[in-house]
Each structure stands twice: as C-alpha cells, then as structure tokens.
Design an enzyme around this catalytic site. Structure first.
Site, PDB file in Angstrom:
ATOM      1  N   SER A  75       0.818  -1.218   0.000  1.00 13.25           N
ATOM      2  CA  SER A  75       0.000   0.000   0.000  1.00 13.25           C
ATOM      3  C   SER A  75       0.848   1.263   0.000  1.00 13.25           C
ATOM      4  O   SER A  75       0.359   2.329  -0.377  1.00 13.25           O
ATOM      5  CB  SER A  75      -0.947   0.009   1.208  1.00 13.25           C
ATOM      6  N   HIS A 135       9.888  -1.484   1.887  1.00 11.15           N
ATOM      7  CA  HIS A 135      10.032  -1.644   3.339  1.00 11.15           C
ATOM      8  C   HIS A 135       9.876  -3.106   3.696  1.00 11.15           C
ATOM      9  O   HIS A 135       9.112  -3.832   3.066  1.00 11.15           O
ATOM     10  CB  HIS A 135       9.001  -0.795   4.098  1.00 11.15           C
ATOM     11  N   HIS A 150       8.661  -5.551   6.732  1.00 10.30           N
ATOM     12  CA  HIS A 150       7.949  -5.642   8.005  1.00 10.30           C
ATOM     13  C   HIS A 150       8.730  -6.601   8.904  1.00 10.30           C
ATOM     14  O   HIS A 150       9.002  -7.740   8.494  1.00 10.30           O
ATOM     15  CB  HIS A 150       6.546  -6.229   7.805  1.00 10.30           C
TER      16      HIS A 150
END
Ligand code: DGP
Length: 112
Positions: A93, A98, A100
């Site tokens: 989104s 990135h 997690h």
C-alpha cells in the site's frame, strides 16, 4: 512519486523511530499486527522489491542486519518474520520499499 515514507524520512511527517543511520530508517508500524511490528526502509527511494537493482544489494543486506539487531534489542530472536509486499497484488500500500519485522507473539503459518 512522494510517499508517506518519503515524508517520514525527510522529517515532514512524524513517526516513532527505532533505528536510523544515513541509509536506513526503521519505525513502528502505525497499525501493528503483533507486539513488535517495525518497518525497515532504505532512505533511497526504491518502489518495491522488484525494483531493486544490483547496486542496491548492499543496502538490502544492511536492512537484514538492522532486522537482526532489532530482533536482539527487542528480544524476539526466538522467532520473528521479515517480509515485504512487492506490488499491489501482494497488498503493498506504500510504494517505498520496506520490510515488516513482526514478532513478540506466536506467529501462525498463514501468510496469504
Ligand atoms: P504495505 O501494505 O506492505 O505497503 O505496508 C504498509 C504499512 O505501513 C502498513 O502496515 C501500515 C503502515 N503505515 C501506513 N502509513 C503509515 C504512517 O503514516 N506511519 C507509520 N508508522 N506506518 C504507516
């Protein structure tokens, strides 16, 4: 494209930082799915994992090292998940790469 994470990196949006150096920033996820849920990102704008080039591989390795040291610091070395959603069909989104880092509770096997 300027994303929310670019604004966090350049300081125009606030975030709870858990690690920062010249190349990498790690913050707490705003919608955590576990007691530990951090987002580890390069400061360089890279859209997603699929956009990573060979010259970025040292950076990716350093992001993995940051995940390892955060796992030690936050006492989750017995089990954590490090994952990235690459592309909208995977649920990405925010289109700034990135990882997690998720842990602090028993994780189930459901990934999809
Ligand atoms: P993904 O769906 O894989 O692109 O993950 C995006 C994550 O970013 C999602 O878990 C929620 C988090 N997030 C979105 N906006 C913000 C924000 O403004 N601050 C922080 N700390 N996290 C955010």
């Amino acid at each position: 494209m300027t994303t929310i994470f670019d604004k966090i990196i350049n300081g125009t949006l606030p975030a709870e930082k858990v690690f920062e150096n010249e190349r990498i920033l790690a913050i707490k996820d705003i919608h955590p799915v576990a007691p530990i849920h951090f987002l580890i990102m390069p400061k360089k704008s890279i859209r997603d994992l699929q956009s990573v080039k060979s010259e970025d591989l040292a950076l990716i390795g350093e992001m993995v090292q940051v995940a390892q040291s955060l796992a030690v610091k936050y006492d989750i070395v017995d089990g954590y998940r490090l994952l990235t959603n690459s592309g909208p069909e995977a649920g990405q989104s925010v289109f700034h790469l990135h990882f997690h880092l998720i842990g602090g509770r028993r994780l189930t096997h459901e990934l999809g």
